[in-house]
Design a protein around this motif. Sequence first.
Motif, PDB file in Angstrom:
ATOM      1  N   ASP A   1      11.811   2.397   1.488  1.00  0.00           N
ATOM      2  CA  ASP A   1      11.235   1.057   1.340  1.00  0.00           C
ATOM      3  C   ASP A   1      10.378   0.695   2.547  1.00  0.00           C
ATOM      4  OD1 ASP A   1      12.736   0.979  -0.931  1.00  0.00           O
ATOM      5  OD2 ASP A   1      13.874  -0.818  -0.405  1.00  0.00           O
ATOM      6  N   ASP A   2       9.272   0.019   2.280  1.00  0.00           N
ATOM      7  CA  ASP A   2       8.426  -0.487   3.362  1.00  0.00           C
ATOM      8  C   ASP A   2       8.854  -1.907   3.732  1.00  0.00           C
ATOM      9  OD1 ASP A   2       6.938   1.817   3.465  1.00  0.00           O
ATOM     10  OD2 ASP A   2       5.382   1.088   2.106  1.00  0.00           O
TER      11      ASP A   2
ATOM     12  N   SER B   1       8.187   2.136   7.768  1.00  0.00           N
ATOM     13  CA  SER B   1       7.980   2.986   6.603  1.00  0.00           C
ATOM     14  C   SER B   1       8.881   4.198   6.725  1.00  0.00           C
ATOM     15  CB  SER B   1       6.515   3.437   6.506  1.00  0.00           C
ATOM     16  OG  SER B   1       6.214   4.347   7.554  1.00  0.00           O
ATOM     17  N   LYS B   2       8.837   5.094   5.751  1.00  0.00           N
ATOM     18  CA  LYS B   2       9.676   6.291   5.815  1.00  0.00           C
ATOM     19  C   LYS B   2       9.267   7.206   6.969  1.00  0.00           C
ATOM     20  CE  LYS B   2       6.934   8.728   2.297  1.00  0.00           C
ATOM     21  NZ  LYS B   2       6.313   9.713   3.209  1.00  0.00           N
ATOM     22  N   ASP B   3       8.076   6.994   7.515  1.00  0.00           N
ATOM     23  CA  ASP B   3       7.589   7.833   8.619  1.00  0.00           C
ATOM     24  C   ASP B   3       7.932   7.281   9.991  1.00  0.00           C
ATOM     25  OD1 ASP B   3       6.328   9.645   6.828  1.00  0.00           O
ATOM     26  OD2 ASP B   3       4.678   8.227   6.598  1.00  0.00           O
ATOM     27  N   GLY B   4       8.515   6.090  10.048  1.00  0.00           N
ATOM     28  CA  GLY B   4       8.870   5.506  11.345  1.00  0.00           C
ATOM     29  C   GLY B   4       8.455   4.051  11.417  1.00  0.00           C
ATOM     30  N   TYR B   5       8.056   3.622  12.607  1.00  0.00           N
ATOM     31  CA  TYR B   5       7.732   2.221  12.866  1.00  0.00           C
ATOM     32  C   TYR B   5       6.380   2.144  13.574  1.00  0.00           C
ATOM     33  CZ  TYR B   5      12.735   1.869  12.026  1.00  0.00           C
ATOM     34  OH  TYR B   5      13.982   1.976  11.457  1.00  0.00           O
ATOM     35  N   GLU B   6       5.696   1.024  13.382  1.00  0.00           N
ATOM     36  CA  GLU B   6       4.438   0.818  14.087  1.00  0.00           C
ATOM     37  C   GLU B   6       4.381  -0.606  14.641  1.00  0.00           C
ATOM     38  OE1 GLU B   6       0.664   2.858  12.889  1.00  0.00           O
ATOM     39  OE2 GLU B   6       1.605   2.748  10.918  1.00  0.00           O
TER      40      GLU B   6
ATOM     41  N   THR C   1       0.840  -1.199   0.000  1.00  0.00           N
ATOM     42  CA  THR C   1       0.000   0.000   0.000  1.00  0.00           C
ATOM     43  C   THR C   1       0.872   1.244   0.000  1.00  0.00           C
ATOM     44  OG1 THR C   1      -1.731  -1.148   1.238  1.00  0.00           O
ATOM     45  CG2 THR C   1      -1.809   1.251   1.242  1.00  0.00           C
ATOM     46  N   THR C   2       0.551   2.194  -0.848  1.00  0.00           N
ATOM     47  CA  THR C   2       1.282   3.459  -0.875  1.00  0.00           C
ATOM     48  C   THR C   2       0.816   4.329   0.286  1.00  0.00           C
ATOM     49  OG1 THR C   2       1.435   3.352  -3.283  1.00  0.00           O
ATOM     50  CG2 THR C   2       1.834   5.493  -2.248  1.00  0.00           C
TER      51      THR C   2
END
Length: 289
Positions: free
Chosen positions: A195-196, A213-218, A111-112
């Motif tokens: 990269d995811d 993801s480029k925004d961090g971690y979940e 998913t983008t």
Amino acid sequence: SAPFSPSAPASAPITSVPIAPASEPSQPSPSPSSSAPAPARPPALSPPKRWQSCSAMERETTAKWDQLLTSGKASIDYLNTFQGRRPGMNTDSTNGCAVIAPLIGYRHIKTTGRLPNSHIEHVVDKDCPPILNRIRAKHALPHGAFIVPADVHDYLFDEGLMDPAIFGGVHGGSVLEDEHIDALIQTLKDFPANDDAAAAFFFHEHVTAVLKSKDGYEFVDSLPHSPVGMGVRILCTTPATLKVCLQWYCLQKFSPNNQAYIDRNAWNEDRAEVDPRIFQAYVWHQPQG
């Protein structure tokens, strides 16, 4: 995949031997007539990391986690569902975490942008139950039985529901040993920034999802969490925050018997199967472009 309910054994104690501060008695000055050189002073030794009881480690890690939440380096987002919310043979996702976690990870890397909550909820409520029924039927397991993650992955690959080409390996060991949990986090961190990647994190007969993801971690858990009583996704802004999150989560799951075992037994890979600290993580990675 039972919520926060562990169990385990107990055995021989480990002890921590304190090291005296690295200060030596002063050596007598060599006589002017002596040609022998003064003995070399050994380098000062740093005391080893102090041994902690499991309960003390839990308190310390919980305090760190609370600070990260307060500072905004971590935040909690509640879902609108949880595994097992919809009873019925064709709708029940109870003990379906071994299916839910890899499917969430797969949706994430396909998913983008950030995976919407609605996609995670769809996995829990819609995608998981029929797959669960088919895997249980294949292995002659009753309704509601826990499924081994390896059997789930084999099924998902065989049925074309996941692409084996994106499989990025397996990590495992003790969740309380820094080098073991660091190896997993470093693998996720080392993937290119855009990269995811994802991991299915298997601990105490429950599987959660870790997303990068480029925004961090979940960290995504399909079991209900208080005070809302729903599944959660926890955003961690840095790898260090993710490490505290994972260790905080795992420390909450240790029963008094687990804590007693950990306090009395050093980690030993030969006894990993009966050690409550053991975790295993299956990693996936989707290169961009």
